[in-house]
Design a protein around this motif. Sequence first.
Motif, PDB file in Angstrom:
ATOM      1  N   ALA A 298     -47.387  71.780  80.095  1.00 30.84           N
ATOM      2  CA  ALA A 298     -47.990  71.133  81.185  1.00 30.84           C
ATOM      3  C   ALA A 298     -49.315  71.651  81.244  1.00 30.84           C
ATOM      4  CB  ALA A 298     -47.139  71.193  82.335  1.00 30.84           C
TER       5      ALA A 298
ATOM      6  N   ALA B 170     -47.720  55.588  78.036  1.00 38.57           N
ATOM      7  CA  ALA B 170     -48.218  56.653  79.155  1.00 38.57           C
ATOM      8  C   ALA B 170     -49.108  57.469  78.243  1.00 38.57           C
ATOM      9  CB  ALA B 170     -47.194  57.594  79.837  1.00 38.57           C
ATOM     10  N   MET B 171     -48.779  58.226  77.189  1.00 38.11           N
ATOM     11  CA  MET B 171     -49.553  59.006  76.477  1.00 38.11           C
ATOM     12  C   MET B 171     -50.894  58.509  75.899  1.00 38.11           C
ATOM     13  SD  MET B 171     -46.884  61.503  74.528  1.00 38.11           S
ATOM     14  CE  MET B 171     -48.140  62.742  73.928  1.00 38.11           C
TER      15      MET B 171
ATOM     16  N   ARG C 242     -36.013  67.957  92.459  1.00 37.37           N
ATOM     17  CA  ARG C 242     -37.133  66.830  92.231  1.00 37.37           C
ATOM     18  C   ARG C 242     -37.533  66.583  93.587  1.00 37.37           C
ATOM     19  NH1 ARG C 242     -36.925  62.563  88.090  1.00 37.37           N
ATOM     20  NH2 ARG C 242     -39.068  62.090  88.875  1.00 37.37           N
TER      21      ARG C 242
ATOM     22  N   GLN D  26     -53.862  63.540  74.322  1.00 33.43           N
ATOM     23  CA  GLN D  26     -52.624  62.808  74.092  1.00 33.43           C
ATOM     24  C   GLN D  26     -52.364  61.815  72.964  1.00 33.43           C
ATOM     25  OE1 GLN D  26     -52.448  62.252  78.611  1.00 33.43           O
ATOM     26  NE2 GLN D  26     -50.562  63.078  78.440  1.00 33.43           N
TER      27      GLN D  26
ATOM     28  N   ARG E 133     -39.185  72.628  77.484  1.00 33.14           N
ATOM     29  CA  ARG E 133     -40.737  72.374  77.916  1.00 33.14           C
ATOM     30  C   ARG E 133     -41.204  70.992  78.144  1.00 33.14           C
ATOM     31  NH1 ARG E 133     -42.624  74.303  71.964  1.00 33.14           N
ATOM     32  NH2 ARG E 133     -40.448  73.265  71.544  1.00 33.14           N
ATOM     33  N   ALA E 134     -40.418  70.313  78.481  1.00 33.18           N
ATOM     34  CA  ALA E 134     -41.010  68.827  79.049  1.00 33.18           C
ATOM     35  C   ALA E 134     -42.011  68.962  79.955  1.00 33.18           C
ATOM     36  CB  ALA E 134     -39.564  67.976  79.452  1.00 33.18           C
ATOM     37  N   PRO E 135     -43.042  68.169  79.737  1.00 31.28           N
ATOM     38  CA  PRO E 135     -44.212  68.290  80.642  1.00 31.28           C
ATOM     39  C   PRO E 135     -44.103  67.608  82.240  1.00 31.28           C
ATOM     40  CG  PRO E 135     -44.530  66.681  79.141  1.00 31.28           C
ATOM     41  CD  PRO E 135     -43.302  67.112  78.787  1.00 31.28           C
ATOM     42  N   SER E 136     -43.260  67.164  82.578  1.00 27.48           N
ATOM     43  CA  SER E 136     -43.024  66.652  83.887  1.00 27.48           C
ATOM     44  C   SER E 136     -41.497  66.687  84.078  1.00 27.48           C
ATOM     45  CB  SER E 136     -43.759  65.345  83.930  1.00 27.48           C
ATOM     46  OG  SER E 136     -42.645  64.271  83.696  1.00 27.48           O
ATOM     47  N   LEU E 137     -41.013  66.872  85.336  1.00 24.24           N
ATOM     48  CA  LEU E 137     -39.938  66.849  85.602  1.00 24.24           C
ATOM     49  C   LEU E 137     -38.948  65.464  85.355  1.00 24.24           C
ATOM     50  CD1 LEU E 137     -39.734  68.946  88.988  1.00 24.24           C
ATOM     51  CD2 LEU E 137     -39.383  69.939  86.505  1.00 24.24           C
TER      52      LEU E 137
ATOM     53  N   GLU F  35     -44.190  67.043  92.999  1.00 29.13           N
ATOM     54  CA  GLU F  35     -43.140  67.947  92.227  1.00 29.13           C
ATOM     55  C   GLU F  35     -43.659  68.558  91.069  1.00 29.13           C
ATOM     56  OE1 GLU F  35     -40.595  64.406  91.686  1.00 29.13           O
ATOM     57  OE2 GLU F  35     -40.547  65.066  89.578  1.00 29.13           O
ATOM     58  N   ASP F  36     -44.489  67.830  90.250  1.00 31.84           N
ATOM     59  CA  ASP F  36     -44.850  68.687  88.995  1.00 31.84           C
ATOM     60  C   ASP F  36     -45.807  69.863  89.318  1.00 31.84           C
ATOM     61  OD1 ASP F  36     -43.256  67.233  87.369  1.00 31.84           O
ATOM     62  OD2 ASP F  36     -44.602  65.466  87.370  1.00 31.84           O
TER      63      ASP F  36
ATOM     64  N   ALA G 164     -43.615  72.467  90.322  1.00 33.99           N
ATOM     65  CA  ALA G 164     -42.782  73.252  89.257  1.00 33.99           C
ATOM     66  C   ALA G 164     -43.414  73.846  88.012  1.00 33.99           C
ATOM     67  CB  ALA G 164     -42.010  72.072  88.571  1.00 33.99           C
ATOM     68  N   TYR G 165     -44.818  73.344  87.721  1.00 29.89           N
ATOM     69  CA  TYR G 165     -45.676  73.581  86.759  1.00 29.89           C
ATOM     70  C   TYR G 165     -46.759  74.622  86.643  1.00 29.89           C
ATOM     71  CZ  TYR G 165     -42.728  70.283  84.140  1.00 29.89           C
ATOM     72  OH  TYR G 165     -41.561  69.709  83.487  1.00 29.89           O
TER      73      TYR G 165
ATOM     74  N   LEU H  35     -43.018  56.193  77.092  1.00 30.86           N
ATOM     75  CA  LEU H  35     -43.776  57.477  76.963  1.00 30.86           C
ATOM     76  C   LEU H  35     -45.058  57.540  76.227  1.00 30.86           C
ATOM     77  CD1 LEU H  35     -44.139  60.894  77.121  1.00 30.86           C
ATOM     78  CD2 LEU H  35     -42.376  60.779  75.116  1.00 30.86           C
TER      79      LEU H  35
ATOM     80  N   ARG I  38     -39.678  63.512  83.004  1.00 33.04           N
ATOM     81  CA  ARG I  38     -39.685  63.493  81.526  1.00 33.04           C
ATOM     82  C   ARG I  38     -38.552  64.216  81.001  1.00 33.04           C
ATOM     83  NH1 ARG I  38     -41.566  58.729  79.805  1.00 33.04           N
ATOM     84  NH2 ARG I  38     -43.608  58.393  80.542  1.00 33.04           N
TER      85      ARG I  38
ATOM     86  N   THR J 187     -51.494  62.850  82.633  1.00 35.95           N
ATOM     87  CA  THR J 187     -50.116  62.542  83.045  1.00 35.95           C
ATOM     88  C   THR J 187     -49.235  62.011  82.113  1.00 35.95           C
ATOM     89  OG1 THR J 187     -51.125  60.361  83.312  1.00 35.95           O
ATOM     90  CG2 THR J 187     -51.244  61.595  85.245  1.00 35.95           C
ATOM     91  N   TRP J 188     -48.141  62.292  82.227  1.00 33.14           N
ATOM     92  CA  TRP J 188     -46.720  62.109  81.260  1.00 33.14           C
ATOM     93  C   TRP J 188     -45.973  60.975  81.543  1.00 33.14           C
ATOM     94  CZ3 TRP J 188     -47.623  64.721  76.762  1.00 33.14           C
ATOM     95  CH2 TRP J 188     -48.593  66.049  76.620  1.00 33.14           C
TER      96      TRP J 188
END
Lengths: 306, 314
Positions: free
Chosen positions: A298, B175-176, A102, B183, B62-66, A118-119, A122-123, B172, B68, A305-306
């Motif tokens: 993603a 945020a969603m 990261r 979401q 599969r987590a949607p951000s690093l 970073e995302d 990565a994605y 989480l 997470r 955004t998560w």
Amino acid sequence: MSGHATQGDHDATNAYRSLADSISHDDPGWAFGTGVEDVQAEITSPVPDGVDPAELAEYCLMLGDDALICSQRLAEWVSNAPELEEEVALANIALDLLGQARVLLARAGHVEGAGRDEDALAYLRPEPGFRNVALAELPDGLDFGRAIARLLVFSAWRLALLNRLLDSRDPVVAAVAAKGVKELAYHRDYAARWTLRLGDGTAESHRRVQAALDAVWPHVGELFRTSDVERALVEAGVAVDPAELRGEVDEVLDEVLARATLTRPTAPPAGTIGGRGGREGLHTEHLGHVLAELQSLARQHPGATW
Amino acid sequence: MTATLDEQDLQQGFEDVIAADQRIEPRDWMPEAYRKTLVRQIAQHAHSEIIGMQPEGNWILRAPSLRRKAILLAKVQDEAGHGMYLYAAAETLGVDREELTEKLISGRQKYSSIFNYPTLSYADVGVIGWLVDGAAICNQVPLCRCSYGPYARAMIRICKEESFHQRQGYELLLAMVNGTDAQREMVQESTNRFWWPSLMMFGPPDADSPNTSQSMGWGIKRHTNDELRQRFVDMTVPQAEALGITLPDPDLRWNAERGHYDFSEPDWSELKAVISGSGPCNAQRLAHRRRAHEDGAWVRDAAAAYAAKHGGSR
């Protein structure tokens, strides 16, 4: 009621109450245990004088992608490990590497200057954009012997690499190295201990871990090949020439293999495509599948955004 | 040993400790039924931690951000750690982890029914943190005062980490719900699926819970299933409002007279079906655990053989 019980009761109840408080997304507490918050360097530090930002970004991707992809492979072990202690250890190693990834990807995005974080890196990069070595992306088929053989080689190599990056002129690379050498020393120790147990355990475990070493060995050569970007950055005092690591890594591996009663494989290195490999974005067939899984969610939600 | 007389003294001593709300420790005498109840409960709890790694582990890759991904990986790792403390607590009662694992994979011991539901979207990761960990906390906080010392101490540590997971899950979801329409819909859809199974986590209604009074008498359990369920509903309703989502119960409303929310009865036949083995994922979860355990046998054998050759346990 004992003092302990009061304490536990109080804490857990309090955590519940605190839900009513405002919850800040920037609260560092949320990232607790994720390994990012304690790297002592600013991602936004200026690029050192005389260093080409594009090359520095590429170098951070190499180091970051090695960690990210290897972490993803290790994370496949969750709920599949042979014992609970190994569940905890493998997840711990995956978390350490993810933390390194990261910071390095964030640094790559910053010095690149194209607004990727970073995302995004990565994605949203396709396979040829990744710069990791093949060793990181190989599947292990949930064979613990394969996981250990890869981890032994990877951690012995990365530890030697990070040890020489402690005085990199890039402050972020140096900071990742400073934290990473402690982590990698543990990873290497963990892999070496298991190599001994498997090599010198039962006839079956000996056979399996030897076969595992034989399978990863063709991808060892790539670890010591110097790419053009690395060559340029060695000059600039940022990078390490991986060719220089060979002696140290060989010495470590030879000692572990000998104590584990295993034979150093003699398999020749895997072939390249016109001399190009992972560092140039040419991968094995496996990386596409790793990325398909890693990136799928993603990519289903662009802009979320998560 | 002069059996009968001593036995009576021992029984009296045990009852005095319970009555004084003090702790029973592993070397203390305890009635066999108390020991068996504890082994069953602690093992079931340990198994729940381990099986619970599967539904959440389903989303790590599969987590949607690093960020997470790191949070989820750390959480699932904590669950393995909780399993370790709990098996260790059970071991103080004269059973071992291997034996308990065999009982789990042969279906002779249970785990929480909630983990027999699938995780179908990333919102499930948040909803499991919010509702499932929230319900678990309601169940587990009183266990920090359980009469059996090693279990109570394990629970203190576990509750601290669980409350952290619960906050992370809720964060989480926040945020969603502040994100895209897709979401928000994921959060609502996931809540719809997990609400009733979460209420079922407190077990059957008190009238159908034959073991409750003995467990309360022994200081293993401190509140009835229905009391804990009510507490959970009362805590959760304002949190759902803060998220701007609807709990899927048209009869959920504040009852000023009782000072609690009224809510509908869960479908207890569904709970019975899941407990008796025919939930959506029972077979999958057990097969996964069995496969992982069996695939690891050669590794455990190697460690044992190496230790035998070289001394030391590991």
